[in-house]
Design an enzyme around this catalytic site. Structure first.
Site, PDB file in Angstrom:
ATOM      1  CG  ASN A   9      -1.738   1.527   1.522  1.00 61.07           C
ATOM      2  OD1 ASN A   9      -1.875   1.966   0.386  1.00 61.07           O
ATOM      3  ND2 ASN A   9      -2.518   1.276   2.740  1.00 61.07           N
ATOM      4  CD1 TRP A  10       3.329   0.975  -2.930  1.00 60.17           C
ATOM      5  CD2 TRP A  10       3.544   2.363  -4.957  1.00 60.17           C
ATOM      6  NE1 TRP A  10       4.233   0.387  -3.953  1.00 60.17           N
ATOM      7  CE2 TRP A  10       4.287   1.008  -4.946  1.00 60.17           C
ATOM      8  CE3 TRP A  10       3.408   3.089  -5.926  1.00 60.17           C
ATOM      9  CZ2 TRP A  10       4.772   0.761  -6.238  1.00 60.17           C
ATOM     10  CZ3 TRP A  10       3.797   2.789  -7.094  1.00 60.17           C
ATOM     11  CH2 TRP A  10       4.656   1.632  -7.391  1.00 60.17           C
ATOM     12  CE  LYS A  11      -0.137   3.220   4.863  1.00 59.12           C
ATOM     13  NZ  LYS A  11      -0.100   3.213   6.154  1.00 59.12           N
ATOM     14  CG  HIS A  96      -5.885   1.941   5.161  1.00 56.43           C
ATOM     15  ND1 HIS A  96      -5.501   2.912   5.983  1.00 56.43           N
ATOM     16  CD2 HIS A  96      -4.912   0.861   5.095  1.00 56.43           C
ATOM     17  CE1 HIS A  96      -4.123   2.396   6.644  1.00 56.43           C
ATOM     18  NE2 HIS A  96      -3.825   1.482   5.683  1.00 56.43           N
ATOM     19  CD  GLU A  98      -2.990   5.600   6.795  1.00 59.19           C
ATOM     20  OE1 GLU A  98      -2.918   5.538   5.616  1.00 59.19           O
ATOM     21  OE2 GLU A  98      -1.746   4.896   7.429  1.00 59.19           O
ATOM     22  CD  GLU A 168      -3.292  -2.402   7.431  1.00 59.60           C
ATOM     23  OE1 GLU A 168      -2.278  -2.768   6.801  1.00 59.60           O
ATOM     24  OE2 GLU A 168      -3.869  -1.395   7.066  1.00 59.60           O
ATOM     25  N   GLY A 174       2.543   2.634  10.886  1.00 57.20           N
ATOM     26  CA  GLY A 174       3.420   3.629  10.462  1.00 57.20           C
ATOM     27  C   GLY A 174       4.468   3.998  11.770  1.00 57.20           C
ATOM     28  CB  SER A 214       5.397  -1.540  11.763  1.00 53.61           C
ATOM     29  OG  SER A 214       5.046  -0.097  12.141  1.00 53.61           O
ATOM     30  N   GLY A 235       2.980  -1.058   4.260  1.00 53.87           N
ATOM     31  CA  GLY A 235       2.870   0.327   3.691  1.00 53.87           C
ATOM     32  C   GLY A 235       4.460   1.069   3.606  1.00 53.87           C
ATOM     33  N   GLY A 236       4.933   1.485   4.686  1.00 52.55           N
ATOM     34  CA  GLY A 236       6.447   2.002   4.487  1.00 52.55           C
ATOM     35  C   GLY A 236       7.399   1.187   3.653  1.00 52.55           C
TER      36      GLY A 236
HETATM   37  P1  13P Z   1       3.219   0.345   7.558  1.00 55.25           P
HETATM   38  O1  13P Z   1       3.694  -0.899   7.095  1.00 55.25           O
HETATM   39  O2  13P Z   1       4.027   1.781   7.228  1.00 55.25           O
HETATM   40  O3  13P Z   1       3.041   0.333   9.203  1.00 55.25           O
HETATM   41  O4  13P Z   1       1.733   0.618   7.230  1.00 55.25           O
HETATM   42  C1  13P Z   1       0.860  -0.552   7.256  1.00 55.25           C
HETATM   43  C2  13P Z   1      -0.527  -0.134   6.346  1.00 55.25           C
HETATM   44  O5  13P Z   1      -1.309   0.767   6.904  1.00 55.25           O
HETATM   45  C3  13P Z   1      -0.833  -0.841   5.325  1.00 55.25           C
HETATM   46  O6  13P Z   1      -1.936  -0.504   4.573  1.00 55.25           O
END
Ligand code: 13P
Length: 262
Positions: A9-11, A96, A98, A168, A174, A214, A235-236
């Site tokens: 997930n590149w956000k 998600h 977020e 999640e 994050g 993470s 994510g990251g």
């Molecule tokens: P991180 O891997 O950066 O913690 O993000 C997880 C995430 O929200 C994937 O959708």
């Protein structure tokens, strides 16, 4: 036997289309053809077209990060499921944290989007998870049960077999704080049990439940080895090809060696 599924997930990254193409090319080259885990990447809307082109000939799936529940109409700024299919998407992330916590998205809205996504043939990745306060108040199972009841309403067992869930924990996203394998497995086992109640044992045994929060190349192996963890939503680390490929490699290792008996 569930095939492990690693999704990135590149956000809201990267800032430029050429960076998105370079990232997709690096993942495509690293993955090659012979993979025995499922892989998808989910760029922001503006890069879906160029990333789809970059992924041509690759087994990597393409996902969006959201969609509107409506098929079409006067919804300024929104994107429909049919548009996502037309641009080459196979997957869509829904609900998600977020969006749930930052934008107030509800279980009912996630549910409407899910039903629409299934109707247009997208594979939904439905996210669920508790906040730190909810975990500390011992409400993790009730929150997740409520999210599953609401988000999955009206889905048939047959449809559910093709839905992907992503657990999640909000406190792990994050933050660098990962749920321990034991903490994550306990919630995944709860989710699997809830799916048995809602959809029956045969369907529950088919549903892919990813862990997200993470996930890194150095913790992926022990998470993916857990019996009810069927992949990762990253994510990251999905923005760094070497890190993302390391997580995919961990999935390949677990697939090759098998999960330890639970
Ligand atoms: P991180 O891997 O950066 O913690 O993000 C997880 C995430 O929200 C994937 O959708």
């Amino acid at each position: 036997m569930r095939v492990l599924f690693i999704a990135g997930n590149w956000k809201m990254n990267p800032a430029k289309g050429e960076e998105a193409i370079a990232l997709a090319n690096a993942v495509k080259t690293g993955v090659g053809q012979a993979i025995d885990v499922r892989v998808a990447i989910c760029p922001p809307f503006p890069w879906l077209g160029v990333v789809d082109d970059a992924l041509s000939g690759s087994p990597i799936g393409l996902g969006a990060q959201n969609m509107n529940a409506k098929a079409d109409g006067a919804y300024t700024g929104e994107t429909s499921g049919a548009m996502l299919v037309d641009i080459g998407c196979t997957h869509v992330i829904l609900g998600h944290s977020e969006r749930r916590h930052g934008l107030g998205e509800t279980n009912e809205q996630v549910n409407q989007k899910l039903l629409t996504a299934l109707g247009v043939g997208l594979i939904p990745i439905v996210c669920i998870g508790e906040t730190r306060q909810e975990r500390e108040a011992d409400q993790t199972e009730s929150v997740i049960g409520h999210q599953l009841n609401g988000s999955l309403a009206g889905v048939t067992p047959e449809q559910m077999g093709g839905v992907v869930l992503a657990y999640e924990p909000v406190w792990a996203i994050g933050t660098g704080l990962t749920a321990s394998p034991a903490q994550a497995q306990a919630v995944h086992a709860f989710i699997r049990g809830k799916l048995v109640t809602l959809f029956g044992g045969a369907t529950a045994a088919r549903v892919i439940v990813q862990y997200g929060g993470s996930v890194k190349a150095d913790n992926a192996l022990e998470l993916l080895a857990c019996p009810d963890i069927d992949g990762a939503l990253v994510g990251g680390a999905s923005l760094k090809p070497a890190d993302f490929l390391g997580i995919i490699q961990a999935g390949q290792t677990v697939t090759a060696t098998g999960k330890p008996a639970s």
